[in-house]
Design a protein around this motif. Structure first.
Motif, mmCIF file in Angstrom:
data_model
loop_
_atom_site.group_PDB
_atom_site.id
_atom_site.type_symbol
_atom_site.label_atom_id
_atom_site.label_comp_id
_atom_site.label_asym_id
_atom_site.label_seq_id
_atom_site.Cartn_x
_atom_site.Cartn_y
_atom_site.Cartn_z
ATOM 1 N N PRO A 68 0.358 -1.322 -0.089
ATOM 2 C CA PRO A 68 -0.261 0.123 0.272
ATOM 3 C C PRO A 68 0.539 1.543 0.258
ATOM 4 O O PRO A 68 0.828 1.894 -0.431
ATOM 5 C CB PRO A 68 -1.351 -0.455 1.439
ATOM 6 N N THR A 69 2.193 1.138 0.421
ATOM 7 C CA THR A 69 3.174 3.146 0.802
ATOM 8 C C THR A 69 3.119 2.648 -0.512
ATOM 9 O O THR A 69 3.687 4.274 -1.005
ATOM 10 C CB THR A 69 3.119 2.440 1.666
ATOM 11 N N ALA A 70 3.484 1.299 -1.082
ATOM 12 C CA ALA A 70 4.468 1.849 -2.409
ATOM 13 C C ALA A 70 3.946 2.190 -3.047
ATOM 14 O O ALA A 70 4.282 3.062 -4.133
ATOM 15 C CB ALA A 70 5.024 0.509 -3.094
ATOM 16 N N PHE A 71 2.287 2.064 -3.889
ATOM 17 C CA PHE A 71 1.866 1.298 -4.640
ATOM 18 C C PHE A 71 1.053 3.493 -4.220
ATOM 19 O O PHE A 71 1.098 3.866 -4.906
ATOM 20 C CB PHE A 71 0.099 0.847 -4.240
ATOM 21 N N GLY A 72 1.257 3.838 -3.169
ATOM 22 C CA GLY A 72 0.238 5.457 -2.495
ATOM 23 C C GLY A 72 1.850 6.248 -3.587
ATOM 24 O O GLY A 72 1.842 7.456 -4.138
ATOM 25 N N SER A 73 3.032 6.022 -3.279
ATOM 26 C CA SER A 73 4.522 6.624 -4.028
ATOM 27 C C SER A 73 3.955 6.617 -5.464
ATOM 28 O O SER A 73 4.569 7.811 -5.852
ATOM 29 C CB SER A 73 5.373 6.058 -2.844
ATOM 30 N N PHE A 74 4.200 5.209 -5.887
ATOM 31 C CA PHE A 74 3.526 5.732 -7.091
ATOM 32 C C PHE A 74 2.481 6.607 -7.753
ATOM 33 O O PHE A 74 3.390 6.980 -8.557
ATOM 34 C CB PHE A 74 3.770 4.509 -7.935
ATOM 35 N N THR A 75 1.566 6.365 -7.017
ATOM 36 C CA THR A 75 0.237 6.664 -7.758
ATOM 37 C C THR A 75 1.156 8.798 -7.930
ATOM 38 O O THR A 75 0.203 8.883 -8.303
ATOM 39 C CB THR A 75 -0.648 6.011 -7.246
ATOM 40 N N SER A 76 1.116 9.054 -6.651
ATOM 41 C CA SER A 76 1.209 10.530 -6.507
ATOM 42 C C SER A 76 2.336 11.067 -6.820
ATOM 43 O O SER A 76 2.122 12.544 -7.185
ATOM 44 C CB SER A 76 1.517 10.921 -4.440
ATOM 45 N N VAL A 77 3.658 10.210 -6.968
ATOM 46 C CA VAL A 77 4.399 10.943 -8.079
ATOM 47 C C VAL A 77 5.197 9.824 -9.289
ATOM 48 O O VAL A 77 5.292 10.915 -10.497
ATOM 49 C CB VAL A 77 5.499 11.323 -6.686
ATOM 50 N N TYR A 78 5.617 8.497 -8.713
ATOM 51 C CA TYR A 78 6.203 8.765 -9.978
ATOM 52 C C TYR A 78 5.269 7.891 -11.194
ATOM 53 O O TYR A 78 6.035 8.255 -12.110
ATOM 54 C CB TYR A 78 6.720 6.832 -8.913
ATOM 55 N N MET A 79 4.366 7.589 -11.130
ATOM 56 C CA MET A 79 3.056 7.712 -12.287
ATOM 57 C C MET A 79 3.427 9.041 -13.305
ATOM 58 O O MET A 79 3.162 8.812 -14.366
ATOM 59 C CB MET A 79 2.098 7.947 -12.046
ATOM 60 N N LYS A 80 3.136 10.181 -12.490
ATOM 61 C CA LYS A 80 2.799 11.313 -13.078
ATOM 62 C C LYS A 80 4.982 11.688 -13.563
ATOM 63 O O LYS A 80 4.533 11.843 -15.200
ATOM 64 C CB LYS A 80 2.991 12.073 -12.343
ATOM 65 N N ILE A 81 5.612 11.630 -13.076
ATOM 66 C CA ILE A 81 6.764 11.102 -13.929
ATOM 67 C C ILE A 81 6.520 10.239 -14.939
ATOM 68 O O ILE A 81 7.400 11.057 -15.908
ATOM 69 C CB ILE A 81 8.268 10.879 -12.519
ATOM 70 N N GLY A 82 6.443 9.436 -15.304
ATOM 71 C CA GLY A 82 6.263 8.793 -16.238
ATOM 72 C C GLY A 82 5.977 8.800 -16.994
ATOM 73 O O GLY A 82 6.245 9.309 -18.755
ATOM 74 N N ILE A 83 4.320 9.236 -16.453
ATOM 75 C CA ILE A 83 3.806 10.230 -18.163
ATOM 76 C C ILE A 83 4.147 11.672 -18.871
ATOM 77 O O ILE A 83 4.476 11.559 -20.508
ATOM 78 C CB ILE A 83 2.345 10.309 -17.423
ATOM 79 N N MET A 84 5.049 12.200 -17.853
ATOM 80 C CA MET A 84 5.862 13.914 -18.327
ATOM 81 C C MET A 84 6.976 13.004 -18.442
ATOM 82 O O MET A 84 7.099 13.853 -19.559
ATOM 83 C CB MET A 84 5.743 15.004 -16.829
ATOM 84 N N VAL A 85 7.564 12.516 -19.120
ATOM 85 C CA VAL A 85 8.664 11.698 -19.351
ATOM 86 C C VAL A 85 8.843 11.321 -21.057
ATOM 87 O O VAL A 85 9.111 12.195 -22.184
ATOM 88 C CB VAL A 85 9.691 10.566 -18.900
ATOM 89 N N LEU A 86 7.312 11.040 -21.637
ATOM 90 C CA LEU A 86 6.703 10.662 -22.468
ATOM 91 C C LEU A 86 6.181 11.774 -22.979
ATOM 92 O O LEU A 86 6.098 12.582 -24.190
ATOM 93 C CB LEU A 86 5.597 9.655 -22.646
ATOM 94 N N ALA A 87 5.339 12.719 -22.428
ATOM 95 C CA ALA A 87 5.106 14.282 -23.286
ATOM 96 C C ALA A 87 5.934 15.100 -23.255
ATOM 97 O O ALA A 87 6.100 15.734 -24.049
ATOM 98 C CB ALA A 87 3.884 14.658 -21.565
ATOM 99 N N ILE A 88 6.342 15.224 -22.600
ATOM 100 C CA ILE A 88 8.168 16.168 -22.459
ATOM 101 C C ILE A 88 8.407 15.415 -23.915
ATOM 102 O O ILE A 88 8.888 17.143 -24.724
ATOM 103 C CB ILE A 88 8.960 16.108 -21.549
ATOM 104 N N SER A 89 9.091 14.646 -24.380
ATOM 105 C CA SER A 89 9.671 14.575 -24.916
ATOM 106 C C SER A 89 9.102 14.657 -26.836
ATOM 107 O O SER A 89 10.003 14.031 -27.346
ATOM 108 C CB SER A 89 10.005 12.909 -25.013
#
Length: 498
Positions: free
Chosen positions: A134-155
């Motif tokens: 649960p903690t790992a998934f919460g960290s993923f949805t709050s920050v790291y998932m956005k990072i993954g999307i924005m890497v594609l968006a910026i490029s």
């Protein structure tokens, strides 16, 4: 009187859908808050929609600035506006709009994307096998998932020449804003840690080491503007001002990692200017001693000259690194999980609670190793290596055109600035836990965008080599066929054909 043709009214389905949705939204404020003032924001919404649809990269760039430099925290007056949230939603909206509907954004996939996706996917897999999902998934949805999307968006969105110039300019300006607040706090004794180290309290930059890392990235872009000829006098002046402010701010943090990153950034530019490696090493060593003296490292309460032997700050790092290595040793495949280092600290620490307290890893490399295992650590290291090689290849192609009409100093400046910024991150990140935060991923996405721009606007070296090889083979074949024929027609040169 003829009524208008019904088909003609709905000839543009996108306009019809947009108008219908907007009319429906226009009725909501009056129902929820029955007051005329509730209708005022509606006058701005159409202009905002037009802007984000016409300039999608600008919206994405604003999100980058606020996420990386935490401007809404540095300037609390901006926090109620919720700019990061609005620009994030706007970026997702325009990206989907232009990919699915208008098809104006050309989706492409490069080797660098694949390397990033492998590490990103491994982190996602590690969530299921983490010590507390649960903690790992919460960290993923709050920050790291956005990072993954924005890497594609910026490029994908960063494709035009003016995109790179604007990004270069705004990164420096955002850094100057943070650096200005840092110097102001230092002059007025605000947010001081250990009485001598400046921070920006109440923000994510409340740690002087994190603050120095954030400042080292725009510093690399400022040095690039100041040292690249042809970018213009105003931009050169901006670069010189930036160098003074960024170096002064990093000195005020008294961060040893920040000082090392400063020397590393300037060393990259020194490699391009100074041919003698021995002279460069001598200058770098002397500069580091000057920076250490100017920062007053010996006056620090932790890590200063007053502490004998291994200081408390260094010992805390050693303890954290030992715990991180033990976590990876016992969980070699996926580690303990995203953002779960501190939760597992005492289960893997080699020292007792009486000898010290729990620390974050204070190292990007050990953080990645502990939270994603040796496999994730290898994938992360290979991603860094791939980005290094990608941006180096782009720089080589740009330098090859130096002196020719095709040479672009602005692209050279942002390319070398990104390269130096990555070097600075690797140095300062060795003393900071930034493996799953924005800095390295923004550098990654900009590097991919530069590589894609180079492929579209400059011929690849491999293609030139193949062309030259084919030309040599054809020339040899013609020579062989013409051998022994004194009046054999020689192949015309390309210049004569033109």
């Amino acid at each position: 009187m003829r009524l208008p043709n019904l088909e003609r009214l709905f000839v543009n389905r996108y306009q019809t859908v947009t108008v219908t949705v907007y009319c429906a939204l226009a009725a909501l404020p009056s129902l929820i808050f029955p007051h005329p003032i509730a209708l005022l924001p509606l006058a701005v919404i159409p202009l905002g929609l037009i802007f984000i649809l016409k300039k999608p990269f600008v919206v994405c760039l604003i999100f980058i600035m606020f996420s990386f430099f935490r401007l809404h925290e540095v300037f609390p007056q901006l926090d109620p506006i919720k700019i990061p949230l609005l620009t994030a939603l706007g970026s997702y909206f325009v990206l989907a709009w232009h990919i699915i509907l208008t098809k104006k954004v050309q989706v492409y996939w490069r080797h660098e994307h694949t390397i990033f996706a492998r590490f990103f996917g491994w982190v996602v897999i590690g969530i299921a096998f983490s010590s507390y999902p649960p903690t790992a998934f919460g960290s993923f949805t709050s920050v790291y998932m956005k990072i993954g999307i924005m890497v594609l968006a910026i490029s994908w969105l960063m494709t035009e020449h003016w995109h790179f110039k604007l990004a270069h300019f705004l990164i420096i300006c955002s850094g100057l804003a943070v650096g200005g607040v840092t110097l102001y706090n230092n002059a007025n004794g605000i947010g001081m840690v250990e009485e001598t180290r400046v921070t920006i309290p109440g923000t994510s930059l409340g740690d002087p080491n994190d603050l120095s890392l954030v400042l080292s990235f725009p510093m690399s872009y400022a040095v690039a503007l100041a040292t690249t000829k042809g970018t213009g006098k105003i931009r050169t002046l901006l670069g010189l001002i930036g160098i003074v402010i960024f170096v002064s701010s990093i000195i005020a943090t008294q961060s040893r990692g920040g000082l090392l990153a400063t020397v590393a950034v300037f060393g990259i530019f020194g490699l391009r200017i100074i041919k003698s490696k021995l002279l460069l090493i001598s200058i770098g060593s002397f500069s580091l001693m000057i920076l250490v003296a100017a920062a007053g490292i010996s006056d620090r309460k932790s890590g200063g000259a007053a502490e004998e032997g291994v200081d408390a700050s260094a010992m805390g790092r050693i303890h954290a690194w030992e715990a991180a290595f033990n976590m990876a040793l016992r969980n070699p495949m996926t580690g303990v999980g995203l953002s779960l280092f501190l939760d597992n600290y005492w289960d893997y620490a080699t020292h007792s609670r009486a000898e010290g307290q729990a620390h974050v890893t204070h190292s990007t490399w050990f953080q990645v190793m502990s939270e994603s295992g040796f496999v994730g650590f290898g994938l992360f290291g290979f991603m860094i290596f791939t980005i290094f090689m990608s941006i180096r290849s782009s720089l080589t192609r740009l330098d090859r055109n130096k002196g020719s009409p095709e040479y672009d100093p602005h692209m050279t400046a942002i390319a070398v600035g990104t390269y130096a910024g990555l070097v600075g991150f690797c140095v300062s990140g060795s003393f900071l836990s930034q493996g799953f935060l924005w800095p390295v991923y923004i550098i990654t996405s900009i590097s991919i965008a530069i590589a894609n721009f180079m492929d579209n606007h400059y011929p690849a070296e491999e293609e030139n080599a193949e062309t030259e090889k084919a030309s040599i083979v054809n020339g040899l074949a013609d020579t062989i066929h013409g051998k022994g024929l004194p009046h054999a027609k020689q192949p015309e040169s390309p210049n004569k054909k033109q």
